[in-house]
Scaffold this motif. Sequence first.
Motif, PDB file in Angstrom:
ATOM      1  N   PHE A  65      84.849  76.112  70.418  1.00 24.39           N
ATOM      2  CA  PHE A  65      84.395  77.342  70.679  1.00 24.39           C
ATOM      3  C   PHE A  65      85.016  77.728  72.042  1.00 24.39           C
ATOM      4  CE2 PHE A  65      81.486  79.977  73.568  1.00 24.39           C
ATOM      5  CZ  PHE A  65      81.514  80.856  72.803  1.00 24.39           C
ATOM      6  N   THR A  66      85.331  77.164  72.783  1.00 19.31           N
ATOM      7  CA  THR A  66      85.975  77.528  74.204  1.00 19.31           C
ATOM      8  C   THR A  66      87.508  78.023  73.595  1.00 19.31           C
ATOM      9  OG1 THR A  66      84.982  75.918  75.526  1.00 19.31           O
ATOM     10  CG2 THR A  66      87.025  76.767  76.162  1.00 19.31           C
ATOM     11  N   ALA A  67      88.099  77.402  72.781  1.00 22.95           N
ATOM     12  CA  ALA A  67      89.617  77.710  72.374  1.00 22.95           C
ATOM     13  C   ALA A  67      89.366  78.915  71.554  1.00 22.95           C
ATOM     14  CB  ALA A  67      89.996  76.473  71.293  1.00 22.95           C
ATOM     15  N   VAL A  68      88.480  79.372  71.012  1.00 23.17           N
ATOM     16  CA  VAL A  68      88.512  80.463  70.102  1.00 23.17           C
ATOM     17  C   VAL A  68      88.412  81.623  71.145  1.00 23.17           C
ATOM     18  CG1 VAL A  68      86.740  81.937  68.696  1.00 23.17           C
ATOM     19  CG2 VAL A  68      87.178  79.786  68.087  1.00 23.17           C
ATOM     20  N   ILE A  69      87.572  81.469  72.249  1.00 19.63           N
ATOM     21  CA  ILE A  69      87.463  82.637  73.148  1.00 19.63           C
ATOM     22  C   ILE A  69      88.828  82.836  73.906  1.00 19.63           C
ATOM     23  CG2 ILE A  69      86.031  83.389  75.166  1.00 19.63           C
ATOM     24  CD1 ILE A  69      84.550  83.722  72.453  1.00 19.63           C
ATOM     25  N   GLU A  70      89.360  81.598  74.262  1.00 18.06           N
ATOM     26  CA  GLU A  70      90.574  81.752  75.045  1.00 18.06           C
ATOM     27  C   GLU A  70      91.552  82.385  74.235  1.00 18.06           C
ATOM     28  OE1 GLU A  70      91.027  81.025  78.090  1.00 18.06           O
ATOM     29  OE2 GLU A  70      89.427  80.048  78.840  1.00 18.06           O
ATOM     30  N   ARG A  71      91.709  81.910  72.949  1.00 17.15           N
ATOM     31  CA  ARG A  71      92.871  82.543  72.068  1.00 17.15           C
ATOM     32  C   ARG A  71      92.543  84.337  72.183  1.00 17.15           C
ATOM     33  NH1 ARG A  71      93.843  81.592  65.821  1.00 17.15           N
ATOM     34  NH2 ARG A  71      91.781  82.498  65.461  1.00 17.15           N
ATOM     35  N   PHE A  72      91.255  84.250  72.170  1.00 19.37           N
ATOM     36  CA  PHE A  72      90.930  86.029  71.916  1.00 19.37           C
ATOM     37  C   PHE A  72      91.487  86.806  73.368  1.00 19.37           C
ATOM     38  CE2 PHE A  72      88.243  89.603  73.013  1.00 19.37           C
ATOM     39  CZ  PHE A  72      88.748  90.373  71.769  1.00 19.37           C
ATOM     40  N   ARG A 110      93.669  85.634  75.351  1.00 17.74           N
ATOM     41  CA  ARG A 110      95.125  85.574  75.520  1.00 17.74           C
ATOM     42  C   ARG A 110      95.736  86.780  74.689  1.00 17.74           C
ATOM     43  NH1 ARG A 110      94.675  80.049  74.921  1.00 17.74           N
ATOM     44  NH2 ARG A 110      95.335  80.130  72.866  1.00 17.74           N
ATOM     45  N   ASP A 111      95.069  86.915  73.339  1.00 13.18           N
ATOM     46  CA  ASP A 111      95.606  87.909  72.690  1.00 13.18           C
ATOM     47  C   ASP A 111      95.262  89.359  73.134  1.00 13.18           C
ATOM     48  OD1 ASP A 111      96.662  86.048  70.995  1.00 13.18           O
ATOM     49  OD2 ASP A 111      95.131  86.288  69.173  1.00 13.18           O
ATOM     50  N   SER A 112      94.015  89.262  73.612  1.00 12.68           N
ATOM     51  CA  SER A 112      93.730  90.730  74.185  1.00 12.68           C
ATOM     52  C   SER A 112      94.680  91.263  75.357  1.00 12.68           C
ATOM     53  CB  SER A 112      92.191  90.575  74.627  1.00 12.68           C
ATOM     54  OG  SER A 112      91.852  91.552  74.952  1.00 12.68           O
ATOM     55  N   VAL A 147      89.983 101.402  73.978  1.00 15.93           N
ATOM     56  CA  VAL A 147      88.830 101.758  72.971  1.00 15.93           C
ATOM     57  C   VAL A 147      88.983 101.247  71.573  1.00 15.93           C
ATOM     58  CG1 VAL A 147      87.673 103.564  71.494  1.00 15.93           C
ATOM     59  CG2 VAL A 147      88.184 103.880  74.001  1.00 15.93           C
ATOM     60  N   TYR A 148      90.513 101.288  71.027  1.00 13.40           N
ATOM     61  CA  TYR A 148      90.706 100.794  69.793  1.00 13.40           C
ATOM     62  C   TYR A 148      90.446  99.227  69.692  1.00 13.40           C
ATOM     63  CZ  TYR A 148      93.303  99.747  65.526  1.00 13.40           C
ATOM     64  OH  TYR A 148      93.779  99.393  64.395  1.00 13.40           O
ATOM     65  N   VAL A 149      90.947  98.492  70.887  1.00 10.73           N
ATOM     66  CA  VAL A 149      90.988  96.958  70.929  1.00 10.73           C
ATOM     67  C   VAL A 149      89.465  96.555  71.196  1.00 10.73           C
ATOM     68  CG1 VAL A 149      91.476  95.178  72.219  1.00 10.73           C
ATOM     69  CG2 VAL A 149      93.260  96.634  71.846  1.00 10.73           C
ATOM     70  N   ALA A 208      86.074  83.578  83.188  1.00 12.48           N
ATOM     71  CA  ALA A 208      87.495  83.869  82.692  1.00 12.48           C
ATOM     72  C   ALA A 208      87.408  85.014  81.839  1.00 12.48           C
ATOM     73  CB  ALA A 208      87.904  82.536  82.308  1.00 12.48           C
ATOM     74  N   PHE A 209      86.511  85.270  80.947  1.00  5.52           N
ATOM     75  CA  PHE A 209      86.597  86.310  79.771  1.00  5.52           C
ATOM     76  C   PHE A 209      86.428  87.498  80.591  1.00  5.52           C
ATOM     77  CE2 PHE A 209      84.552  89.022  76.653  1.00  5.52           C
ATOM     78  CZ  PHE A 209      85.239  88.701  75.468  1.00  5.52           C
ATOM     79  N   TYR A 210      85.641  87.579  81.621  1.00  2.00           N
ATOM     80  CA  TYR A 210      85.294  88.686  82.270  1.00  2.00           C
ATOM     81  C   TYR A 210      86.895  89.327  82.951  1.00  2.00           C
ATOM     82  CZ  TYR A 210      83.740  92.363  85.009  1.00  2.00           C
ATOM     83  OH  TYR A 210      83.499  93.754  85.907  1.00  2.00           O
ATOM     84  N   ALA A 211      87.242  88.138  83.707  1.00  2.00           N
ATOM     85  CA  ALA A 211      88.324  88.360  84.591  1.00  2.00           C
ATOM     86  C   ALA A 211      89.783  88.997  83.950  1.00  2.00           C
ATOM     87  CB  ALA A 211      88.929  86.979  85.233  1.00  2.00           C
TER      88      ALA A 211
END
Length: 202
Positions: free
Chosen positions: A70-77, A79-81, A100-102, A128-131
């Motif tokens: 799960f952590t890896a999924v969120i971290e990948r998103f 990074r991609d974001s 808006v699109y993303v 980290a997700f918020y930052a």
Amino acid sequence: MNEKRANGSRKKGRPSDGEREERKTAILDAATELFIRNGYGQTTVDQLATAAQVTKRTIYSYFGDKAVVFTAVIERFRRDSVASSPSSGESLEDVCGKIVYVLHSDQAVGLHRLMIAEAAHFPALSAAFYASGPRGYMESIAASLPLSVPPTEAPLLSEIVFSLLLGEKHRQRLLGLAPAPDRETASKHAAEALRALGLSTA
């Protein structure tokens, strides 16, 4: 790269680095889909293994337990974001349209729901997700504001802009009440938000 060949026989020998990366990607792709569709709690390692066409042992070997996946999924998103986030030098309208699109996309909305649901269990990941997510986007907005905006006012104004870029339309997306926008619709949404604040150049 699946663990089994097309004829059903298992490939023997130590996998190459490329094969390991392909397997990791397959696991993360499957996990993203399952987590978004079923939720974290309702997704099992057995389901992950089946969807990714690998063994449970491979998942444990590459990642560890489900929480690490799960952590890896969120971290990948994340990074991609960040990698696909607006670059400096673009106009404020372009920056806001891309945001808006993303953030209104199906995957972003699905992972947003998932992160909210699991935030209490993964506080460091949430921070980290918020930052790198919301805060990073607000920094992009601040850097693109007109030069007439005083630097001391830029942080608050960028926060207001970002809030309007999500707003009720994003709430509707989170509740499954509206479809993901195409690029034209996203740009229109951004333009309306900027116009409401007197920041549109159109």
